[in-house]
Design an enzyme around this catalytic site. Structure first.
Site, PDB file in Angstrom:
ATOM      1  N   GLU A  31       0.829  -1.202   0.000  1.00 53.30           N
ATOM      2  CA  GLU A  31       0.000   0.000   0.000  1.00 53.30           C
ATOM      3  C   GLU A  31       0.868   1.259   0.000  1.00 53.30           C
ATOM      4  OE1 GLU A  31      -2.405   0.401   3.446  1.00 53.30           O
ATOM      5  OE2 GLU A  31      -3.324   2.219   2.653  1.00 53.30           O
ATOM      6  N   SER A  79      28.991 -21.022 -24.329  1.00 48.82           N
ATOM      7  CA  SER A  79      28.158 -22.022 -23.649  1.00 48.82           C
ATOM      8  C   SER A  79      29.070 -22.893 -22.790  1.00 48.82           C
ATOM      9  CB  SER A  79      27.338 -22.827 -24.644  1.00 48.82           C
ATOM     10  OG  SER A  79      28.174 -23.394 -25.596  1.00 48.82           O
ATOM     11  N   GLU A 108      28.089 -22.446  -8.334  1.00 48.28           N
ATOM     12  CA  GLU A 108      26.773 -21.820  -8.181  1.00 48.28           C
ATOM     13  C   GLU A 108      25.767 -22.640  -8.972  1.00 48.28           C
ATOM     14  OE1 GLU A 108      26.906 -17.889  -9.830  1.00 48.28           O
ATOM     15  OE2 GLU A 108      27.599 -18.612 -11.760  1.00 48.28           O
ATOM     16  N   LYS A 110      23.130 -23.921 -11.735  1.00 49.60           N
ATOM     17  CA  LYS A 110      22.867 -23.675 -13.153  1.00 49.60           C
ATOM     18  C   LYS A 110      21.358 -23.471 -13.262  1.00 49.60           C
ATOM     19  CE  LYS A 110      23.997 -25.288 -17.773  1.00 49.60           C
ATOM     20  NZ  LYS A 110      22.717 -25.081 -18.437  1.00 49.60           N
ATOM     21  N   LYS A 280      33.333 -23.053 -11.717  1.00 53.43           N
ATOM     22  CA  LYS A 280      34.201 -22.117 -12.444  1.00 53.43           C
ATOM     23  C   LYS A 280      35.501 -21.947 -11.689  1.00 53.43           C
ATOM     24  CE  LYS A 280      30.135 -19.682 -14.088  1.00 53.43           C
ATOM     25  NZ  LYS A 280      29.192 -18.607 -13.882  1.00 53.43           N
ATOM     26  N   CYS A 398     -20.401 -40.866 -16.871  1.00 53.85           N
ATOM     27  CA  CYS A 398     -19.521 -40.816 -15.704  1.00 53.85           C
ATOM     28  C   CYS A 398     -18.906 -42.194 -15.457  1.00 53.85           C
ATOM     29  CB  CYS A 398     -20.314 -40.361 -14.474  1.00 53.85           C
ATOM     30  SG  CYS A 398     -19.343 -40.467 -12.946  1.00 53.85           S
ATOM     31  N   CYS A 414     -19.923 -34.568 -14.210  1.00 57.92           N
ATOM     32  CA  CYS A 414     -20.951 -35.486 -13.767  1.00 57.92           C
ATOM     33  C   CYS A 414     -21.929 -34.639 -12.953  1.00 57.92           C
ATOM     34  CB  CYS A 414     -20.358 -36.575 -12.877  1.00 57.92           C
ATOM     35  SG  CYS A 414     -21.639 -37.551 -12.067  1.00 57.92           S
TER      36      CYS A 414
HETATM   37  S1  IVH Z   1      28.311 -19.500 -17.158  1.00 54.83           S
HETATM   38  C1  IVH Z   1      31.531 -18.575 -19.446  1.00 54.83           C
HETATM   39  N1  IVH Z   1      26.741 -19.896 -15.082  1.00 54.83           N
HETATM   40  O1  IVH Z   1      23.740 -22.204 -19.153  1.00 54.83           O
HETATM   41  C2  IVH Z   1      30.401 -19.512 -19.437  1.00 54.83           C
HETATM   42  N2  IVH Z   1      25.841 -20.221 -17.246  1.00 54.83           N
HETATM   43  O2  IVH Z   1      24.962 -24.185 -20.860  1.00 54.83           O
HETATM   44  C3  IVH Z   1      29.096 -18.880 -19.642  1.00 54.83           C
HETATM   45  N3  IVH Z   1      23.481 -20.842 -17.245  1.00 54.83           N
HETATM   46  O3  IVH Z   1      24.138 -20.081 -21.892  1.00 54.83           O
HETATM   47  C4  IVH Z   1      28.004 -19.486 -18.888  1.00 54.83           C
HETATM   48  N4  IVH Z   1      23.190 -20.804 -15.062  1.00 54.83           N
HETATM   49  O4  IVH Z   1      22.542 -19.287 -20.095  1.00 54.83           O
HETATM   50  C5  IVH Z   1      26.849 -19.914 -16.416  1.00 54.83           C
HETATM   51  N5  IVH Z   1      25.456 -20.166 -13.157  1.00 54.83           N
HETATM   52  C6  IVH Z   1      25.575 -20.183 -14.499  1.00 54.83           C
HETATM   53  C7  IVH Z   1      24.482 -20.497 -15.321  1.00 54.83           C
HETATM   54  C8  IVH Z   1      24.660 -20.518 -16.707  1.00 54.83           C
HETATM   55  C9  IVH Z   1      22.621 -21.008 -16.237  1.00 54.83           C
HETATM   56  C10 IVH Z   1      23.142 -21.028 -18.672  1.00 54.83           C
HETATM   57  C11 IVH Z   1      23.661 -19.907 -19.548  1.00 54.83           C
HETATM   58  C12 IVH Z   1      24.476 -20.555 -20.640  1.00 54.83           C
HETATM   59  C13 IVH Z   1      24.111 -22.010 -20.497  1.00 54.83           C
HETATM   60  C14 IVH Z   1      25.307 -22.855 -20.845  1.00 54.83           C
END
Ligand code: IVH
Length: 653
Positions: A31, A79, A108, A110, A280, A398, A414
């Site tokens: 609100e 990717s 982290e 995905k 990573k 039914c 029904c």
């Molecule tokens: S890193 C340098 N981190 O997964 C690498 N990608 O299969 C770039 N995605 O196109 C991607 N969660 O859209 C990264 N924690 C995450 C992610 C992630 C989802 C997707 C992203 C990418 C695809 C790759």
């Protein structure tokens, strides 16, 4: 409001929104937010040349009629390579350690959604671009601006690309599909498709209505000085982006495995769909050294979770008759293990859905299981048909009582009120958690009570005796006693539970609470206008209540006398007085506690508020009144001493 106040209000709204959408920790009520938003909007309407770029009103944009323009990413969007098990992890680690043995990792989730690149220049969000082919994507800035977890402005002036995933929370996905089902629109197969589809809407108000969420996972072009990815991510979160539910830095196989196991274990409890964990290399210098193959970075890998989508075969279509008589089709499928759960049934939603998807008996299909919802069929593999599949014929009678079904298109009904399935299911519903929550009165027992002829309506439940129960199979002294006690415990329940347990069509838990709070036991006498006056009660719901009460008035009264549900405390409508329906603010020291005076005023129908504004009708002050008094005087609010207020009240009597 002047220009400075306007800018302050914009900042305030953005702060509210950040706490609400990014931190999940609201600072205020909807609100208060709406009121300020409205003031900002009004200022902007009168001062169109002064609208701030980062005003929340600028999130709702126009529609693009011709489709989207293409735009290049400043740096490529890559990717990821996938791995699926511990062995895959071991191999990937060996390969990576060979490049650099002195590294740690950042893990982290995905996220399962659509990837998005955000370009910020001079602190402003200038472009939002879909991944496209990794080099060039579609320019969807207008839609991106509707996503509340994406800041329009950040405290960072160098050019910065922020990459992340746009997702739809599972609950929101269900909500959208329910709505689509109701409107006869094709359903989204999964949250990922729903997110991608919503991002690419030509009309950005549709995107806005989908409640998308952005989760950052990295940067593209940047001049950030941090040496570790974990530090860069912390910096990004500090700019106003949302943190993932779990992220961690770690070392070596064992630690990575244990974070992975934890994430996998908890995946159902997260609001969004995850399809794995991304690992990573944490040291940026090592990342740069390792570089990329033609397709993927060498410093990162996606450790996938077991799939939640599987292929199976439709063996049969079963029909379930609900308490309202609605007949819903359910697919019986070849038992399939999906992430540790053997799935044997999948929902088909309704008969239109079967026709729209052209689902045939014997079809190979893809099913999706997410969270605890019933698995659904998301795709028919038409190319796998071998001539053995045959279309499903809509039933005309039914499956339980044999009476003719009413065909409403998507739904078949029904209409026999005494249909066993309807009766049994309404008793099960009556006893269920959001209704009377009667322990020990589940499906099997209701079925047994009904079959034995002991219970035909919910009212019969309350005259069950121990002797009767003991004659039923599987009932011993203890079980019978427990059931009778649970039934007894249902007495004196909250009033909303009583309303909800009646099973009025279109009236669920939320509406039951509203009815209970607004009318208490008087809900049976509310007329249409009064019902429509309640928040969230529309035409269809109001009609449904009226019709239900008309037909079942006696049953409601009887059940009420058995259950004696507790009505919420309600004030009687106050009689006419100067404070009725007025907004009053209290300040200074009074002869009684603030609480007591508030209570007194509320009993007269006043709304007691904490702060003075233009909407304040009265300020009532005691000794040592301070800034509130000054402000009220400034605004021309009527200021009364406590004694004056008391005199006015006494004069009423
Ligand atoms: S890193 C340098 N981190 O997964 C690498 N990608 O299969 C770039 N995605 O196109 C991607 N969660 O859209 C990264 N924690 C995450 C992610 C992630 C989802 C997707 C992203 C990418 C695809 C790759």
């Amino acid at each position: 409001m002047d220009y400075n106040q306007y800018l302050q209000a914009v900042e305030q709204l953005n702060l509210y929104a950040y706490h609400y959408y990014v931190l999940d920790d609201p600072l205020t009520t909807d609100e208060v937010y709406d009121r300020l938003y409205h003031e900002v909007l009004q200022y902007e309407q009168n001062n169109q040349d002064k609208i701030a770029q980062n005003s929340p009103t600028q999130r709702v944009g126009d529609s693009v009629s011709e489709g989207f323009f293409k735009a290049p990413h400043l740096t490529r969007m890559w990717s990821l390579e996938d791995i699926f098990d511990a062995e895959g992890l071991e191999k990937w680690l060996a390969k990576t350690y060979k490049l650099d043995s002195n590294i740690t990792f950042y893990c982290e989730p995905k996220f399962d959604g659509a990837s998005l690149n955000l370009i910020y220049q001079n602190g402003e969000l200038t472009q939002g671009i879909t991944r496209g082919d990794g080099t060039i994507g579609e320019l969807i800035t207008q839609n991106v601006k509707t996503i509340r977890s994406i800041p329009l402005r950040i405290a960072h002036t160098d050019t910065l690309e922020i990459r992340g995933e746009v997702v739809i929370f599972k609950e929101e996905f269900e909500r959208i599909n329910q709505e689509r089902l109701k409107n006869g629109e094709a359903l989204f197969a999964n949250p990922r498709n729903a997110a991608a589809g919503s991002l690419r809407q030509l009309d950005s108000s549709i995107t806005a209505a989908r409640n998308l969420v952005f989760l950052p996972y990295g940067v593209g072009e940047n001049s950030l000085p941090q040496k570790l990815l974990s530090q860069k991510m912390e910096y990004i979160y500090s700019l106003g982006f949302k943190k993932p539910p779990l992220h961690a830095t770690c070392q070596g196989f064992e630690e990575i495995e244990s974070i992975y196991e934890k994430m996998k274990e908890d995946r159902d409890s997260y609001a969004m769909m995850l399809d794995g964990m991304v690992i990573k290399v944490n040291e940026i210098a090592a990342q740069i050294d390792m570089g990329y193959t033609v397709k993927v970075p060498r410093f990162s890998v996606a450790y996938k979770f077991p799939a939640v989508e599987k292929i199976t075969t439709i063996k049969d279509i079963l029909l379930q008759v609900g308490r309202s008589g609605a007949v819903t089709p359910v697919a019986l499928v070849e038992p399939t293990d999906i992430d540790g759960v053997v799935v044997e049934r999948a929902t088909l939603h309704n008969f239109d859905e079967i026709e729209r998807k052209d689902i045939r008996l014997g079809d190979r299909v893809i099913i999706l299981r997410s969270g605890d919802v019933i698995p659904k069929i998301i795709k028919v593999l038409e190319h796998e048909r071998d001539g053995e599949q045959h279309p499903y014929m809509r039933p005309t009678s039914c499956p339980v009582c044999g009476s003719e079904l009413l065909d409403e298109g998507a739904l078949l009904k029904c209409q026999n009120l005494e249909c066993n399935a309807r009766v049994v299911n309404s008793i099960i519903y009556f006893a269920s958690k959001p209704c009377l929550n009667i322990d020990g009165l589940g499906e099997k027992i209701v079925e047994a009570l009904y079959q034995a002829g002991l219970v035909h309506t919910v009212i019969d439940l309350f005259s069950l005796t121990k002797e009767q129960l003991l004659r039923l199979e599987g009932f011993k002294e203890k079980k019978a006693q427990n059931l009778l006690e649970s039934l007894e415990k249902a007495k004196g329940c909250d009033y909303w539970r009583f309303i909800n347990s009646l099973g009025i069509e279109h009236i669920g838990e939320v509406a039951s609470k509203t009815l209970s709070e607004t009318f208490g036991a008087g809900f049976v006498d509310a007329n249409k206008e009064q019902l429509l006056g309640c928040d969230g009660i529309g035409e269809e719901m109001a009609e449904s209540v009226l019709e239900f009460v008309r037909v079942n008035k006696e049953t409601i009264a009887k059940l009420e006398s058995i259950l004696e549900p507790k009505e919420p405390l309600m004030r009687e409508e106050a009689k006419e007085n100067p404070f009725k329906a007025k907004t009053v603010v209290l300040t200074g020291t009074m002869s009684e506690s603030r609480g007591a005076i508030k209570e007194l005023l509320e009993s007269l129908g006043a709304k007691v508020s904490g702060s003075v504004s233009k909407k304040t009708n009265f300020l009532i002050y005691g000794e040592d009144a301070g800034s509130k008094y000054d402000k009220a005087m400034g605004l021309g609010v009527v200021c009364l001493q406590e004694s004056e207020m008391r005199k006015m009240i006494e004069e009423l009597a």
